[in-house]
Structures are given as C-alpha cells and as structure tokens.
Design a protein around this motif. Structure first.
Motif, PDB file in Angstrom:
ATOM      1  N   LYS A  53       6.811  21.987  44.772  1.00 40.69           N
ATOM      2  CA  LYS A  53       7.387  20.920  43.948  1.00 40.69           C
ATOM      3  C   LYS A  53       7.152  19.551  44.595  1.00 40.69           C
ATOM      4  O   LYS A  53       7.059  19.442  45.822  1.00 40.69           O
ATOM      5  CB  LYS A  53       8.897  21.138  43.787  1.00 40.69           C
ATOM      6  N   PRO A  54       7.105  18.490  43.770  1.00 36.27           N
ATOM      7  CA  PRO A  54       6.906  17.138  44.317  1.00 36.27           C
ATOM      8  C   PRO A  54       7.928  16.763  45.387  1.00 36.27           C
ATOM      9  O   PRO A  54       7.602  16.059  46.347  1.00 36.27           O
ATOM     10  CB  PRO A  54       7.040  16.226  43.095  1.00 36.27           C
ATOM     11  N   GLU A  55       9.176  17.227  45.245  1.00 35.15           N
ATOM     12  CA  GLU A  55      10.224  16.889  46.214  1.00 35.15           C
ATOM     13  C   GLU A  55       9.845  17.305  47.633  1.00 35.15           C
ATOM     14  O   GLU A  55      10.135  16.601  48.599  1.00 35.15           O
ATOM     15  CB  GLU A  55      11.556  17.562  45.823  1.00 35.15           C
ATOM     16  N   ARG A  56       9.188  18.443  47.757  1.00 33.46           N
ATOM     17  CA  ARG A  56       8.802  18.961  49.083  1.00 33.46           C
ATOM     18  C   ARG A  56       7.741  18.053  49.724  1.00 33.46           C
ATOM     19  O   ARG A  56       7.814  17.742  50.913  1.00 33.46           O
ATOM     20  CB  ARG A  56       8.276  20.392  48.929  1.00 33.46           C
ATOM     21  N   VAL A  57       6.770  17.618  48.943  1.00 29.92           N
ATOM     22  CA  VAL A  57       5.722  16.738  49.463  1.00 29.92           C
ATOM     23  C   VAL A  57       6.304  15.360  49.771  1.00 29.92           C
ATOM     24  O   VAL A  57       6.024  14.767  50.812  1.00 29.92           O
ATOM     25  CB  VAL A  57       4.537  16.646  48.479  1.00 29.92           C
ATOM     26  N   ASP A 113      -2.547  -2.776  55.695  1.00 31.00           N
ATOM     27  CA  ASP A 113      -3.007  -2.135  54.471  1.00 31.00           C
ATOM     28  C   ASP A 113      -1.782  -1.768  53.650  1.00 31.00           C
ATOM     29  O   ASP A 113      -0.675  -1.673  54.177  1.00 31.00           O
ATOM     30  CB  ASP A 113      -3.796  -0.856  54.789  1.00 31.00           C
ATOM     31  N   THR A 114      -1.979  -1.557  52.360  1.00 32.27           N
ATOM     32  CA  THR A 114      -0.901  -1.088  51.496  1.00 32.27           C
ATOM     33  C   THR A 114      -1.276   0.296  50.988  1.00 32.27           C
ATOM     34  O   THR A 114      -2.385   0.509  50.497  1.00 32.27           O
ATOM     35  CB  THR A 114      -0.679  -2.047  50.309  1.00 32.27           C
ATOM     36  N   ILE A 115      -0.337   1.222  51.133  1.00 27.23           N
ATOM     37  CA  ILE A 115      -0.553   2.604  50.721  1.00 27.23           C
ATOM     38  C   ILE A 115       0.428   2.947  49.614  1.00 27.23           C
ATOM     39  O   ILE A 115       1.625   2.652  49.718  1.00 27.23           O
ATOM     40  CB  ILE A 115      -0.392   3.557  51.923  1.00 27.23           C
ATOM     41  N   THR A 116      -0.096   3.574  48.564  1.00 26.88           N
ATOM     42  CA  THR A 116       0.723   4.048  47.454  1.00 26.88           C
ATOM     43  C   THR A 116       0.514   5.553  47.320  1.00 26.88           C
ATOM     44  O   THR A 116      -0.626   6.022  47.263  1.00 26.88           O
ATOM     45  CB  THR A 116       0.338   3.349  46.135  1.00 26.88           C
ATOM     46  N   VAL A 117       1.607   6.292  47.275  1.00 30.63           N
ATOM     47  CA  VAL A 117       1.569   7.735  47.079  1.00 30.63           C
ATOM     48  C   VAL A 117       2.319   8.020  45.785  1.00 30.63           C
ATOM     49  O   VAL A 117       3.495   7.668  45.661  1.00 30.63           O
ATOM     50  CB  VAL A 117       2.251   8.483  48.255  1.00 30.63           C
ATOM     51  N   GLU A 118       1.612   8.637  44.829  1.00 32.39           N
ATOM     52  CA  GLU A 118       2.240   8.995  43.560  1.00 32.39           C
ATOM     53  C   GLU A 118       2.166  10.505  43.393  1.00 32.39           C
ATOM     54  O   GLU A 118       1.116  11.108  43.613  1.00 32.39           O
ATOM     55  CB  GLU A 118       1.545   8.288  42.406  1.00 32.39           C
ATOM     56  N   LEU A 119       3.297  11.103  43.013  1.00 33.77           N
ATOM     57  CA  LEU A 119       3.375  12.548  42.836  1.00 33.77           C
ATOM     58  C   LEU A 119       3.776  12.862  41.409  1.00 33.77           C
ATOM     59  O   LEU A 119       4.661  12.212  40.854  1.00 33.77           O
ATOM     60  CB  LEU A 119       4.410  13.143  43.796  1.00 33.77           C
ATOM     61  N   LYS A 120       3.101  13.855  40.828  1.00 39.30           N
ATOM     62  CA  LYS A 120       3.513  14.301  39.505  1.00 39.30           C
ATOM     63  C   LYS A 120       3.498  15.817  39.471  1.00 39.30           C
ATOM     64  O   LYS A 120       2.646  16.465  40.094  1.00 39.30           O
ATOM     65  CB  LYS A 120       2.647  13.707  38.395  1.00 39.30           C
ATOM     66  N   GLU A 121       4.480  16.352  38.771  1.00 36.13           N
ATOM     67  CA  GLU A 121       4.587  17.805  38.669  1.00 36.13           C
ATOM     68  C   GLU A 121       3.492  18.333  37.752  1.00 36.13           C
ATOM     69  O   GLU A 121       3.206  17.742  36.712  1.00 36.13           O
ATOM     70  CB  GLU A 121       5.972  18.180  38.136  1.00 36.13           C
ATOM     71  N   ILE A 122       2.864  19.421  38.165  1.00 38.73           N
ATOM     72  CA  ILE A 122       1.885  20.129  37.337  1.00 38.73           C
ATOM     73  C   ILE A 122       2.287  21.599  37.352  1.00 38.73           C
ATOM     74  O   ILE A 122       3.168  21.999  38.121  1.00 38.73           O
ATOM     75  CB  ILE A 122       0.432  19.938  37.851  1.00 38.73           C
ATOM     76  N   SER A 123       1.647  22.413  36.518  1.00 37.54           N
ATOM     77  CA  SER A 123       2.078  23.811  36.399  1.00 37.54           C
ATOM     78  C   SER A 123       2.020  24.562  37.732  1.00 37.54           C
ATOM     79  O   SER A 123       2.875  25.384  38.019  1.00 37.54           O
ATOM     80  CB  SER A 123       1.247  24.535  35.342  1.00 37.54           C
ATOM     81  N   GLY A 180       2.388  23.253  40.736  1.00 37.21           N
ATOM     82  CA  GLY A 180       3.161  22.592  41.785  1.00 37.21           C
ATOM     83  C   GLY A 180       3.185  21.100  41.564  1.00 37.21           C
ATOM     84  O   GLY A 180       3.897  20.600  40.704  1.00 37.21           O
ATOM     85  N   CYS A 181       2.352  20.357  42.333  1.00 37.25           N
ATOM     86  CA  CYS A 181       2.291  18.917  42.117  1.00 37.25           C
ATOM     87  C   CYS A 181       0.920  18.381  42.498  1.00 37.25           C
ATOM     88  O   CYS A 181       0.179  18.989  43.270  1.00 37.25           O
ATOM     89  CB  CYS A 181       3.388  18.183  42.879  1.00 37.25           C
ATOM     90  N   GLU A 182       0.622  17.225  41.920  1.00 39.25           N
ATOM     91  CA  GLU A 182      -0.602  16.508  42.239  1.00 39.25           C
ATOM     92  C   GLU A 182      -0.209  15.197  42.901  1.00 39.25           C
ATOM     93  O   GLU A 182       0.676  14.488  42.422  1.00 39.25           O
ATOM     94  CB  GLU A 182      -1.409  16.225  40.977  1.00 39.25           C
ATOM     95  N   MET A 183      -0.870  14.903  44.009  1.00 40.37           N
ATOM     96  CA  MET A 183      -0.633  13.656  44.722  1.00 40.37           C
ATOM     97  C   MET A 183      -1.848  12.752  44.539  1.00 40.37           C
ATOM     98  O   MET A 183      -2.983  13.180  44.748  1.00 40.37           O
ATOM     99  CB  MET A 183      -0.443  13.934  46.220  1.00 40.37           C
ATOM    100  N   THR A 184      -1.582  11.513  44.129  1.00 38.63           N
ATOM    101  CA  THR A 184      -2.626  10.496  44.099  1.00 38.63           C
ATOM    102  C   THR A 184      -2.288   9.501  45.202  1.00 38.63           C
ATOM    103  O   THR A 184      -1.216   8.906  45.211  1.00 38.63           O
ATOM    104  CB  THR A 184      -2.690   9.784  42.731  1.00 38.63           C
ATOM    105  N   PHE A 185      -3.216   9.371  46.132  1.00 32.15           N
ATOM    106  CA  PHE A 185      -3.045   8.521  47.306  1.00 32.15           C
ATOM    107  C   PHE A 185      -3.998   7.345  47.169  1.00 32.15           C
ATOM    108  O   PHE A 185      -5.189   7.534  46.926  1.00 32.15           O
ATOM    109  CB  PHE A 185      -3.395   9.344  48.561  1.00 32.15           C
ATOM    110  N   THR A 186      -3.490   6.126  47.312  1.00 35.36           N
ATOM    111  CA  THR A 186      -4.322   4.934  47.229  1.00 35.36           C
ATOM    112  C   THR A 186      -4.038   4.053  48.440  1.00 35.36           C
ATOM    113  O   THR A 186      -2.886   3.749  48.732  1.00 35.36           O
ATOM    114  CB  THR A 186      -4.033   4.147  45.941  1.00 35.36           C
TER     115      THR A 186
END
Length: 165
Positions: free
Chosen positions: A18-22, A96-106, A108-114
């Motif tokens: 789940k996203p919460e774990r990441v 630098d600026t780092i953005t971590v976005e997490l979304k739930e998928i079937s 578990g989750c997908e992380m987009t790191f920028t």
C-alpha cells in the motif's frame, strides 16, 4: 549565483504494498537509515522533522569519509505526496527539489519520483560543457536513485534489505 541550469529526472516504480508503507519509508528515520542515501551498516545519522518547514539529515560514512545530505520538507500530504529540498553541502550549496507522488494501483502502489536538478557552471564553461554536465548529473542521479529504489522496494516488501554495505 545566476547562470544556474536545470534538468529534470523522472522515474516510476511499482511496489507490491500500500502507498502508506512506501510513504512511511521516506519519513521514518528507522527505515530511512536502511536505504535513503545510506545503508544501515554505514549510516551515522538519520533524523528528520517530517512537517512542512521541518528538516531532514542523513550522514553516511564510506571509504573513510562522511557524506552529508540535508533538506527541508516543503509539502507532506500522506500517503500521496511528499516534496522536499535536497543538497549535499560538501559538494554544492545548490538545492534540488524532489517530489514523490504515490497512487494506489491494483497490485499495490505506483511511485512517481521527480528531481529538479540544479547545476552551476564552472569558470569558462561553454554551452556544450553545461549540456554535458547536465547529462552527467541526470544520469548519475538516475543511477544512484535506481540503486536506492531497489533497496526501498526490498525494504517495504520484505521488511529488510539483504545488502548491508
């Protein structure tokens, strides 16, 4: 400090949790010291104050040297988004600026790191020198994050990392 150039690194990873774990692995110092710019066997400092305006710090000891990474949290929206600054003062004062976005998928989750990477030119650099440096910073950052994300995946999915440093 003008003439700063930037390049953007974007990476996506999937986790079977789940996203919460990441999200927790990005903020919990006990977990951070196992993967975030350090390994448990080489970590000297892992601390943070996970709130907007709070700071974080990692100190890793390798090859007889301390490597310090620091930053400030700009936005924390559990378990969806984390935005923070990152710098290693011994190498550069640029942040630098780092953005971590997490979304739930079937699965578990997908992380987009920028990561918005800032590079300052050295004296007498040409445009080609700057383009080369931007490419090297981008590729070097991507390589480093790829290694860290392998550890992060193992940590959140199994509870530990087999490589201890």
């Amino acid at each position: 400090m003008n003439n700063i150039s930037t390049t953007t690194l974007t990476m996506k990873r999937e986790f079977n949790v789940k996203p919460e774990r990441v999200f927790d692995a990005w903020l919990n110092p006990v977990m951070m010291k196992k993967w975030f710019f350090t390994l448990e066997g080489t970590n000297k400092v892992a601390k943070n104050d996970p709130k907007a305006g709070g700071t974080w710090e990692i100190v890793d000891h390798r090859d007889g040297k301390d490597y310090r990474a620091v930053g400030e949290y700009l936005e924390i929206d559990p378990p969806k988004k984390l935005v923070f600054t990152f710098k290693m003062p011994q190498f550069s004062e640029l942040e630098d600026t780092i953005t971590v976005e997490l979304k739930e998928i079937s699965a578990g989750c997908e992380m987009t790191f920028t990561q918005l990477i800032h590079v300052a030119p050295e004296e007498n650099w040409t445009k080609a020198d700057m383009e080369k440096a931007l490419g090297e910073y981008h590729d070097g950052s991507e390589h480093g994050w790829n290694l860290m994300f392998m550890g992060l995946k193992e940590l959140v999915e199994t509870g530990s990392i087999s490589y201890k440093g």
